[in-house]
Design a protein around this motif. Sequence first.
Motif, mmCIF file in Angstrom:
data_model
loop_
_atom_site.group_PDB
_atom_site.id
_atom_site.type_symbol
_atom_site.label_atom_id
_atom_site.label_comp_id
_atom_site.label_asym_id
_atom_site.label_seq_id
_atom_site.Cartn_x
_atom_site.Cartn_y
_atom_site.Cartn_z
ATOM 1 N N GLN A 41 38.664 33.048 40.210
ATOM 2 C CA GLN A 41 38.467 34.436 39.774
ATOM 3 C C GLN A 41 38.670 35.366 40.956
ATOM 4 N N ASN A 42 39.412 36.422 40.747
ATOM 5 C CA ASN A 42 39.608 37.411 41.800
ATOM 6 C C ASN A 42 38.272 38.048 42.185
ATOM 7 N N VAL A 43 37.495 38.447 41.178
ATOM 8 C CA VAL A 43 36.123 38.924 41.386
ATOM 9 C C VAL A 43 35.205 37.856 40.797
ATOM 10 N N ASP A 102 32.331 35.768 39.172
ATOM 11 C CA ASP A 102 31.164 36.026 38.329
ATOM 12 C C ASP A 102 29.931 35.498 39.060
ATOM 13 N N VAL A 125 49.196 38.878 37.595
ATOM 14 C CA VAL A 125 47.934 39.596 37.738
ATOM 15 C C VAL A 125 48.071 40.633 38.857
ATOM 16 N N ARG A 137 42.983 38.889 33.259
ATOM 17 C CA ARG A 137 43.272 39.841 34.340
ATOM 18 C C ARG A 137 42.533 39.458 35.611
ATOM 19 N N ASN A 138 41.368 38.849 35.463
ATOM 20 C CA ASN A 138 40.570 38.417 36.612
ATOM 21 C C ASN A 138 40.820 36.953 36.962
ATOM 22 N N GLU A 139 41.391 36.204 36.026
ATOM 23 C CA GLU A 139 41.771 34.810 36.231
ATOM 24 C C GLU A 139 43.266 34.673 35.932
ATOM 25 N N TRP A 176 46.667 41.426 41.576
ATOM 26 C CA TRP A 176 45.995 41.146 42.839
ATOM 27 C C TRP A 176 46.676 39.956 43.502
ATOM 28 N N TYR A 233 34.395 38.825 33.256
ATOM 29 C CA TYR A 233 34.919 38.063 34.391
ATOM 30 C C TYR A 233 35.929 37.007 33.947
#
Length: 245
Positions: free
Chosen positions: A166-168, A170, A205, A184-186, A207, A180
């Motif tokens: 994950q970029n951010v 959880d 994605v 988009r986050n994975e 990032w 999360y």
Amino acid sequence: MRPNAIVALLATTAVTLGVSGWAPGEPSPPSGTTPATVPTPGAPLDEDNAPPDLTPAPEQNIAPGQNPSPAATPTASAVPTPSRVAQVAFTSATFEKYQRNADAITYKPELLPAGADATVLSTSRPEGRTTVLLTVQGLRPGQKYGAHVHEKSCGPRGEDAGPHFQNVPDPKQPSVNPAYANPRNEIWLDFTTDKAGNATAVSTVPWRFTDRHPRSIVVHSQHTQTHAGHAGAAGERLGCVNVDF
């Protein structure tokens, strides 16, 4: 690797990396635009975090018949070129039962056959975007599979690859919160095989990988769920591919 995988890979590489420095979804720059070697607003800085110095050398008074000194004629190497190097990872492997140095492992040969192929190409671009391409061949025909980029390398068991990258991250694990656990986050790469057992999936994605890098792609038995309490779940872990992202 089979010929159709090579063709798909080369085509995606050309589009993703781009000899002119842009990627899918971006308009092609019009003819006559400034070359990439001349800094433009928002261009990367050089190594000392300052804009490249392109100030012309001072003029010299040169008598007739004299040649200018070397200092009066800057060479191309004297002009710093902004870095636009993408991080690239590539893996092409055949699924097999676990052994220590295997690049692709099947944990359920009846659902993900030994002898099937997987090819992965990942590009993480300097302006902050990552594209991952997964091509598989020789799986069960007409089958829905889930696939995600995972934190750890493959091991003897499917769970050894750890959670989804994950970029951010959880703060609550296992992550089943759609805020999360989402594409988009994975990096999700779900696919459905054709009648020959082949498929291609691609995910982009907004990032890039920085100090944290994932280590594998895990193939699951179902497409990925998205609802609260089950977000990111995709059934059994059928196989795993080591990728040095």
